[in-house]
Write a protein that holds these residues in place. Structure first.
Motif, PDB file in Angstrom:
ATOM      1  N   ASP B  22       0.850  -1.199   0.000  1.00 48.99           N
ATOM      2  CA  ASP B  22       0.000   0.000   0.000  1.00 48.99           C
ATOM      3  C   ASP B  22       0.883   1.246   0.000  1.00 48.99           C
ATOM      4  O   ASP B  22       0.516   2.278  -0.567  1.00 48.99           O
ATOM      5  CB  ASP B  22      -0.914   0.036   1.237  1.00 48.99           C
ATOM      6  N   ALA B  27      -3.996   1.869  -2.971  1.00 39.53           N
ATOM      7  CA  ALA B  27      -5.074   1.177  -3.696  1.00 39.53           C
ATOM      8  C   ALA B  27      -5.771   2.058  -4.721  1.00 39.53           C
ATOM      9  O   ALA B  27      -6.197   1.577  -5.763  1.00 39.53           O
ATOM     10  CB  ALA B  27      -6.098   0.628  -2.702  1.00 39.53           C
ATOM     11  N   ARG B  28      -5.846   3.362  -4.436  1.00 36.69           N
ATOM     12  CA  ARG B  28      -6.619   4.206  -5.364  1.00 36.69           C
ATOM     13  C   ARG B  28      -5.966   4.313  -6.745  1.00 36.69           C
ATOM     14  O   ARG B  28      -6.598   4.761  -7.684  1.00 36.69           O
ATOM     15  CB  ARG B  28      -6.865   5.590  -4.756  1.00 36.69           C
ATOM     16  N   LEU B  30      -4.820   1.646  -8.301  1.00 37.26           N
ATOM     17  CA  LEU B  30      -4.890   0.306  -8.911  1.00 37.26           C
ATOM     18  C   LEU B  30      -6.036   0.195  -9.911  1.00 37.26           C
ATOM     19  O   LEU B  30      -6.309  -0.878 -10.419  1.00 37.26           O
ATOM     20  CB  LEU B  30      -5.080  -0.776  -7.838  1.00 37.26           C
ATOM     21  N   LYS B  31      -6.706   1.313 -10.156  1.00 41.60           N
ATOM     22  CA  LYS B  31      -7.885   1.241 -11.024  1.00 41.60           C
ATOM     23  C   LYS B  31      -7.520   1.302 -12.490  1.00 41.60           C
ATOM     24  O   LYS B  31      -8.310   1.737 -13.311  1.00 41.60           O
ATOM     25  CB  LYS B  31      -8.839   2.393 -10.682  1.00 41.60           C
ATOM     26  N   THR B  32      -6.330   0.893 -12.802  1.00 40.24           N
ATOM     27  CA  THR B  32      -5.883   0.935 -14.182  1.00 40.24           C
ATOM     28  C   THR B  32      -6.033  -0.451 -14.799  1.00 40.24           C
ATOM     29  O   THR B  32      -6.023  -1.462 -14.087  1.00 40.24           O
ATOM     30  CB  THR B  32      -4.414   1.378 -14.257  1.00 40.24           C
ATOM     31  N   ILE B  33      -6.167  -0.479 -16.107  1.00 38.62           N
ATOM     32  CA  ILE B  33      -6.204  -1.779 -16.767  1.00 38.62           C
ATOM     33  C   ILE B  33      -4.894  -2.013 -17.522  1.00 38.62           C
ATOM     34  O   ILE B  33      -4.770  -2.937 -18.309  1.00 38.62           O
ATOM     35  CB  ILE B  33      -7.433  -1.912 -17.699  1.00 38.62           C
ATOM     36  N   ARG B  34      -3.899  -1.145 -17.240  1.00 37.62           N
ATOM     37  CA  ARG B  34      -2.594  -1.261 -17.896  1.00 37.62           C
ATOM     38  C   ARG B  34      -1.500  -1.529 -16.861  1.00 37.62           C
ATOM     39  O   ARG B  34      -1.679  -1.313 -15.687  1.00 37.62           O
ATOM     40  CB  ARG B  34      -2.241   0.030 -18.632  1.00 37.62           C
ATOM     41  N   ARG B  35      -0.340  -1.936 -17.377  1.00 38.01           N
ATOM     42  CA  ARG B  35       0.812  -2.140 -16.505  1.00 38.01           C
ATOM     43  C   ARG B  35       1.664  -0.872 -16.398  1.00 38.01           C
ATOM     44  O   ARG B  35       2.415  -0.710 -15.459  1.00 38.01           O
ATOM     45  CB  ARG B  35       1.730  -3.239 -17.069  1.00 38.01           C
ATOM     46  N   SER B  81      -0.566  -6.559   0.518  1.00 41.40           N
ATOM     47  CA  SER B  81      -1.326  -6.894  -0.688  1.00 41.40           C
ATOM     48  C   SER B  81      -0.460  -7.523  -1.774  1.00 41.40           C
ATOM     49  O   SER B  81       0.712  -7.193  -1.930  1.00 41.40           O
ATOM     50  CB  SER B  81      -1.968  -5.606  -1.213  1.00 41.40           C
ATOM     51  N   SER B  82      -1.090  -8.407  -2.567  1.00 44.52           N
ATOM     52  CA  SER B  82      -0.387  -9.119  -3.647  1.00 44.52           C
ATOM     53  C   SER B  82      -0.227  -8.269  -4.904  1.00 44.52           C
ATOM     54  O   SER B  82       0.333  -8.725  -5.888  1.00 44.52           O
ATOM     55  CB  SER B  82      -1.162 -10.387  -3.998  1.00 44.52           C
ATOM     56  N   ARG B  83      -0.708  -7.044  -4.888  1.00 46.74           N
ATOM     57  CA  ARG B  83      -0.760  -6.203  -6.099  1.00 46.74           C
ATOM     58  C   ARG B  83       0.577  -6.172  -6.852  1.00 46.74           C
ATOM     59  O   ARG B  83       1.592  -5.750  -6.343  1.00 46.74           O
ATOM     60  CB  ARG B  83      -1.208  -4.787  -5.720  1.00 46.74           C
ATOM     61  N   GLU B  84       0.513  -6.602  -8.108  1.00 50.10           N
ATOM     62  CA  GLU B  84       1.718  -6.574  -8.933  1.00 50.10           C
ATOM     63  C   GLU B  84       1.992  -5.144  -9.403  1.00 50.10           C
ATOM     64  O   GLU B  84       3.051  -4.849  -9.961  1.00 50.10           O
ATOM     65  CB  GLU B  84       1.556  -7.529 -10.130  1.00 50.10           C
ATOM     66  N   HIS B  85       1.036  -4.256  -9.128  1.00 48.74           N
ATOM     67  CA  HIS B  85       1.234  -2.837  -9.407  1.00 48.74           C
ATOM     68  C   HIS B  85       2.455  -2.306  -8.647  1.00 48.74           C
ATOM     69  O   HIS B  85       3.045  -1.309  -9.061  1.00 48.74           O
ATOM     70  CB  HIS B  85      -0.013  -2.052  -9.017  1.00 48.74           C
ATOM     71  N   TRP B  88       5.390  -3.086 -10.802  1.00 55.09           N
ATOM     72  CA  TRP B  88       5.186  -2.287 -12.029  1.00 55.09           C
ATOM     73  C   TRP B  88       5.550  -0.825 -11.765  1.00 55.09           C
ATOM     74  O   TRP B  88       6.152  -0.172 -12.610  1.00 55.09           O
ATOM     75  CB  TRP B  88       3.729  -2.366 -12.512  1.00 55.09           C
TER      76      TRP B  88
END
Lengths: 467, 207
Positions: B22, B27-28, B30-35, B81-85, B88
């Motif tokens: 985080d 988190a805010r 993470l609303k992307t659909i791209r890398r 969190s597991s977010r790969e963002h 990236w």
């Protein structure tokens, strides 16, 4: 050789073992949501690949969905695009999808067990660290990144090496007013946020066996807060009774065959654990976090720690930073700290049992005038059940806002978030800086403790309200 | 995936333990659909003040670290969190290597999938590298993955461990899915064997 529950599930899913010990591990269930899947589908598309097993995959939108105005278009454009992208992807690749307006929609980790999708002995993955939740079913369940989501979509496997085994044994009986949430917070406090790194934790002992499935799911949910990618509880009669008759579970004769197999799963006597930690449930009192990571937790009866007492300079600086962020003073009582918001929800604590526990405290009382209190059920079915049972009415009469299902204020990707400086008593799983909204301050606790905080307007000991 | 072979670059010291994902990217974002494009949000809450301006005290905002490609940091980096963002965002900023006493499991895995090399070294060694990094521009650190060696600005060399399979994938920029699909026959046999032995295993036939 005596094997652990983890060893048995692992062995049953090894497709191939390579020379260096890396395994091609078969995945039984792949759960998808809108935040961590778009780039994975894009990857499939670019490589011209298909989803290998759509009949082992299911998707639902949960992180972005508003908890009011269900059925209306999502106002926030980026959230709307992310959900629309999931819907387009599941349609294009033929993946089963539970739509937002379906009564079964909810937080992916709530609906897996609820629908009978998560079963003992399975390997279950999702692009979300709280996939550890499903371990309560006796499954090996863990969070993965988006590259691994793509890998599972394309191959139904992952390349992995086995984790180490850790057993957390919780003996004895919980005292009244203490819950599964207090057990797991106490465990995280004991072993620390990195205590389970590289391990799979099996929770065992009398206090774990005594938990219902809701409580077990709460415990396994926060395994990742102790650094363990997965938590496990051996399946037993409680598990089988819970599963029986659920929509996606085996039915009839198939169920009996499944149970016969599931009975072979529990760890053998004498199985080797690399690490064993033991707690006495009777010594656990209601827990509340005071800092900005989940190991910064203490009994509600405790005093905020003094950084000056910490010998290591880096740790001392971080403790001081936590207190500054949380606006707490060294040595102050945690009880009595004024709160602004209460959030009852999340994959940790949004099952019907959690809402009942909150309602039992809230019944006949009123949310303090200075507090905004939200209840966000974990699924549409939990919401409907709470309404049918009168739990919703108790909470609404007490002044709680009654919302639709989703991840909501656990991480503030939808409109439910804290504003700068707000202090929240939350049943969720993470108290990181800004987790519930930029500048927001989070205290993690159980649903009963959250309800007590709501009616008193301060962090307080629920045992003072219900005894 | 872009291969990782060697890297000689400036290192930035981020002397914090338990940096969660985080904190790496809230988190805010993470609303992307791209890398791509996440670098601007890297360490958002540390990097920017409440009014959106840069926090001059934050290491990556200091002139000498703006082009840092190596990050030296504290224990349990990437927890939560597991977010790969998170990788990236690091990659998009330009960070290709993170050195720490320990990493959280999922973040560690996610780094390898994106051509970032996470190096685990003892806390006292990380403290020395942190001191090197504090020297700024003139202190370049070299990483040689094939030789598994970190070279400090003064030429002293520190060996490191890395999983052999992941090393091979990084060095060659291998597509792991492609590698796994070489086992497609074995996966099929596994599926057939289980379907026969465990016919009770339910499938998801629609919703």
């Amino acid at each position: 050789m005596a094997r652990t529950l983890f060893d048995k599930i692992w062995d049953a899913h090894v497709v191939e073992r390579m020379g260096d010990g890396t395994c091609v591990l078969y995945i039984d269930r792949h759960l998808l949501h809108e935040v961590t899947s778009p780039q994975a589908f894009e990857g499939l598309r670019l490589a011209g690949r298909k989803v290998r097993r759509v009949d082992a995959t299911i998707a639902v939108a949960d992180h972005n969905v508003p908890t009011q105005g269900r059925g209306l278009p999502i106002a926030e454009p980026e959230s709307r695009l992310q959900v629309a992208t999931l819907e387009a992807n599941v349609a294009a690749f033929g993946v089963p999808y539970i739509p937002i307006t379906d009564p079964r929609q909810g937080i992916v980790h709530i609906i897996g067990p609820e629908q009978g999708l998560s079963l003992p002995g399975m390997t279950i993955v999702c692009g979300d660290s709280h996939t550890s939740t499903h371990g309560a079913m006796g499954a090996l369940a863990f969070g993965i990144g988006t590259s691994e989501v793509e890998h599972v979509l394309a191959t139904q496997t992952l390349l992995q090496k086995p984790a180490k085994n850790m057993r957390v044994q919780v003996d004895g009986t919980l005292a009244p007013g203490c819950t599964a949430k207090d057990i797991i917070l106490a465990i995280v406090g004991r072993i620390g946020t990195a205590g389970g790194t590289g391990h799979v934790i099996e929770y065992a002992g009398e206090a774990i066996r005594a938990l219902d499935m809701a409580g077990r799911l709460t415990v396994c949910n926060m395994s990742i807060e102790a650094g363990a990618r997965a938590g496990l509880i051996a399946p037993d009669q409680t598990t089988y009774d819970y599963i029986k008759g659920r929509p996606y579970a085996p039915q009839g004769e198939a169920f009996e065959q499944a149970v016969a197999y599931w009975r072979t799963l529990p760890s053998d006597a004498g199985a080797h654990f690399d690490r064993v930690v033991t707690l006495d449930a009777a010594e656990i009192v209601p827990q509340v976090t005071w800092g900005t990571n989940p190991e910064a937790v203490m009994p509600i009866t405790g005093l905020v720690p003094d950084p000056a007492a910490e010998p290591d300079s880096a740790r001392r600086a971080q403790l001081a930073q936590m207190l500054t962020y949380m606006d707490l003073k060294a040595g102050q009582k945690l009880a009595g700290t004024k709160i602004d918001v209460v959030f009852i929800g999340s994959c940790t604590n949004a099952r019907i049992e959690d809402l009942r526990a909150a309602a039992a405290v809230a019944k006949g009382r009123q949310v303090a005038p200075s507090v905004r209190a939200l209840v966000v059920p974990g699924s549409g079915l939990v919401k409907a059940q709470a309404e049918a049972e009168g739990v919703a009415k108790i909470l609404q009469d007490a002044g709680f806002e009654w919302r639709d299902a989703g991840c909501s204020m656990c991480l503030g990707m939808n409109p439910d978030k804290l504003t700068q400086g707000q202090r929240c008593a939350s049943t969720s799983n993470r108290n990181f800086e800004g987790r519930q909204g930029p500048g927001g301050r989070t205290h993690l606790l159980s649903p009963a403790m959250a309800a007590a905080a709501a009616v008193r307007g301060v962090l307080c000991d629920v045992r003072d309200l219900v005894s | 995936m872009t291969p990782f072979t060697t890297l000689t670059a400036m290192a930035a010291p981020l002397n914090l333990n338990n940096v969660d994902t985080d904190k790496i990217i809230p988190a805010r974002f993470l609303k992307t659909i791209r890398r791509s494009g996440l670098g601007v949000h890297l360490f958002d809450s540390l990097r920017y003040l409440a009014d959106g301006s840069e926090n001059p005290d934050f290491v990556l905002n200091q002139a000498k670290y703006r082009k840092a490609e190596i990050l030296i940091t504290g224990e349990n980096f990437g927890c939560g969190s597991s977010r790969e963002h998170a990788p990236w965002a690091l990659l998009d900023f330009g960070i290709g290597c993170v050195i720490a006493p320990s990493f959280a499991d999922i973040f560690h895995e996610n780094c390898f999938k994106n051509g970032i090399l996470p190096i685990t070294l003892p806390a006292e060694v990380c403290a020395e590298l942190m001191a090197d990094a504090a020297l700024g521009q003139n202190a370049r650190i070299s990483i040689d993955l094939a030789a598994q060696m970190v070279t400090r600005p003064d030429g002293r060399r520190i060996p490191f461990e890395v999983d052999a399979f992941r090393k091979k994938c990084l060095l060659n920029g291998l597509d792991e899915i492609g590698l796994t699909l070489e086992h497609a026959g074995a996966i099929e046999i596994f599926e057939q064997r289980r379907a026969a032995a465990e016919s009770w295993q339910p499938t998801i036939d629609g919703v």
